[in-house]
Design an enzyme around this catalytic site. Sequence first.
Site, short mmCIF file in Angstrom:
data_model
loop_
_atom_site.label_atom_id
_atom_site.label_comp_id
_atom_site.label_asym_id
_atom_site.label_seq_id
_atom_site.Cartn_x
_atom_site.Cartn_y
_atom_site.Cartn_z
N SER A 150 0.85 -0.87 0.18
CA SER A 150 -0.53 -0.25 0.13
C SER A 150 0.61 1.10 0.23
CB SER A 150 -0.99 -0.32 1.09
OG SER A 150 -1.62 1.50 1.82
N TYR A 163 -1.63 -1.40 10.41
CA TYR A 163 -1.67 -1.18 8.87
C TYR A 163 -0.16 -0.52 8.14
CZ TYR A 163 -3.71 -1.48 4.27
OH TYR A 163 -3.99 -1.43 3.34
N1 LIG Z 1 -8.70 -0.84 -0.52
C1 LIG Z 1 -7.88 0.26 -0.97
O1 LIG Z 1 -8.11 1.06 -0.30
C2 LIG Z 1 -6.40 -0.30 -0.07
C3 LIG Z 1 -4.88 0.26 -0.85
C4 LIG Z 1 -4.05 0.05 -0.13
C5 LIG Z 1 -3.99 -1.94 -0.15
N2 LIG Z 1 -4.83 -2.09 -0.04
C6 LIG Z 1 -5.11 -3.50 0.27
O2 LIG Z 1 -5.07 -4.26 -0.83
C7 LIG Z 1 -5.75 -5.68 -0.22
C8 LIG Z 1 -6.56 -6.11 -0.57
O3 LIG Z 1 -7.87 -5.78 0.05
P1 LIG Z 1 -9.08 -5.16 -0.53
O4 LIG Z 1 -9.08 -3.70 -0.42
O5 LIG Z 1 -9.59 -5.62 -1.78
O6 LIG Z 1 -10.06 -5.16 0.28
P2 LIG Z 1 -10.99 -6.18 0.82
O7 LIG Z 1 -12.64 -6.09 -0.62
O8 LIG Z 1 -12.61 -6.20 1.88
O9 LIG Z 1 -10.48 -7.90 0.36
C9 LIG Z 1 -9.87 -8.30 1.29
C10 LIG Z 1 -9.88 -9.61 1.23
O10 LIG Z 1 -8.68 -10.15 1.76
C11 LIG Z 1 -9.76 -11.24 2.43
N3 LIG Z 1 -9.88 -11.40 3.69
C12 LIG Z 1 -9.31 -11.15 4.96
N4 LIG Z 1 -9.35 -11.57 5.85
C13 LIG Z 1 -9.08 -12.80 6.15
C14 LIG Z 1 -7.78 -13.45 6.84
N5 LIG Z 1 -8.31 -13.66 8.04
N6 LIG Z 1 -8.22 -14.95 5.95
C15 LIG Z 1 -8.07 -14.81 4.69
N7 LIG Z 1 -8.59 -13.97 4.02
C16 LIG Z 1 -9.00 -13.37 4.31
C17 LIG Z 1 -10.96 -10.85 2.28
O11 LIG Z 1 -12.39 -12.41 1.60
P3 LIG Z 1 -12.92 -12.99 3.81
O12 LIG Z 1 -13.63 -12.03 4.12
O13 LIG Z 1 -13.54 -13.46 2.75
O14 LIG Z 1 -11.84 -13.94 4.35
C18 LIG Z 1 -11.29 -10.64 0.91
O15 LIG Z 1 -11.50 -10.98 0.47
C19 LIG Z 1 -5.33 -5.67 1.56
O16 LIG Z 1 -4.03 -6.42 1.31
C20 LIG Z 1 -5.23 -4.30 1.47
O17 LIG Z 1 -4.19 -3.45 2.72
C21 LIG Z 1 -6.00 -2.11 -0.21
#
Ligand SMILES: NC(=O)c1ccc[n+]([C@@H]2O[C@H](COP(=O)([O-])OP(=O)(O)OC[C@H]3O[C@@H](n4cnc5c(N)ncnc54)[C@H](OP(=O)(O)O)[C@@H]3O)[C@@H](O)[C@H]2O)c1
Length: 268
Positions: A150, A163
């Site tokens: 990130s 985070y």
């Molecule tokens: N959205 C943003 O603005 C942003 C910005 C920078 C970086 N990121 C990074 O992008 C990545 C994906 O995030 P996203 O934005 O796509 O969010 P998201 O829609 O909340 O997706 C998160 C994913 O991780 C899975 N997950 C969460 N806890 C878990 C656990 N304990 N075990 C296994 N799987 C788990 C969730 O699935 P289940 O709930 O089904 O387990 C879901 O598929 C993350 O690493 C986040 O830090 C996001």
Amino acid sequence: MTPASSRPAGPRWAVALVTGASSGIGAAFARRLAAAGSDLVVVARRRDRLEELAGELATAHGVHVETLVADLTDADQLALVVARLADADRPVDLLVNNAGAGGHGAYASLAVDDVEAMIRLNLLAPVRLTSAALPGMVARGGGGIVNVSSISGEQPIPFVATYAATKAFLTSLSESLHEEARDKGVTVTAVLPGFTRSEFHDRADMGRSIPKPFWITADEVAAAALEAVARGQAISVPRFSYRVLVALARHAPRGLVRRVAGMVGRRT
Ligand SMILES: NC(=O)c1ccc[n+]([C@@H]2O[C@H](COP(=O)([O-])OP(=O)(O)OC[C@H]3O[C@@H](n4cnc5c(N)ncnc54)[C@H](OP(=O)(O)O)[C@@H]3O)[C@@H](O)[C@H]2O)c1
């Protein structure tokens, strides 16, 4: 494995394992990879979401999709994913460490168990999965690892401290491994998204005050990341405006960066 340069026509990645594929950026990775012809192993906790995705992708693209239900904060369940990656009979040539979660609050007010759970998910899980996948990739002379980090890892962020620290670790680890593995035919790429539309901010109860122009789509992140790993790049920062922000965070005086990040962290 045949090195990428002399591989016959077909998907760039024969089999890709994507963690956190049940929503957001992970689902976007899965959709793009399947459309390019890769077979998939999709990992997350929500079985129904994974099965729905697997059905959709198999029907649309004729690829084979395995679902692996696992809570990556649980050592025994994480071990199932480790075993899948280490299975030499069913090699995975692209690992996407994407699952992650955010959270906010003054550190003194947080329960240490919640802090630890975030570290297990955002940091220790990618470490274990990378250790499971990388030796086989090196031995086969090819592969890719994408770590979804990130822009939050580019500076300390008061009120989003853990985070930001997990993502700083992940970016640093990725860059080091990129150099270690590049002459072995393996590309390790850190992806640094900015604010991305997904379920992330709702889960973490964050981001409501972020203005519209800052938001990017999960598909934009996945597309940029897959292009970067295919090109052998160490880092991908989707969107020009975020590349400018990262450059500022790296070059502005640290004290100023901390204060501004603290103002943003308090607001989110
Ligand atoms: N959205 C943003 O603005 C942003 C910005 C920078 C970086 N990121 C990074 O992008 C990545 C994906 O995030 P996203 O934005 O796509 O969010 P998201 O829609 O909340 O997706 C998160 C994913 O991780 C899975 N997950 C969460 N806890 C878990 C656990 N304990 N075990 C296994 N799987 C788990 C969730 O699935 P289940 O709930 O089904 O387990 C879901 O598929 C993350 O690493 C986040 O830090 C996001």
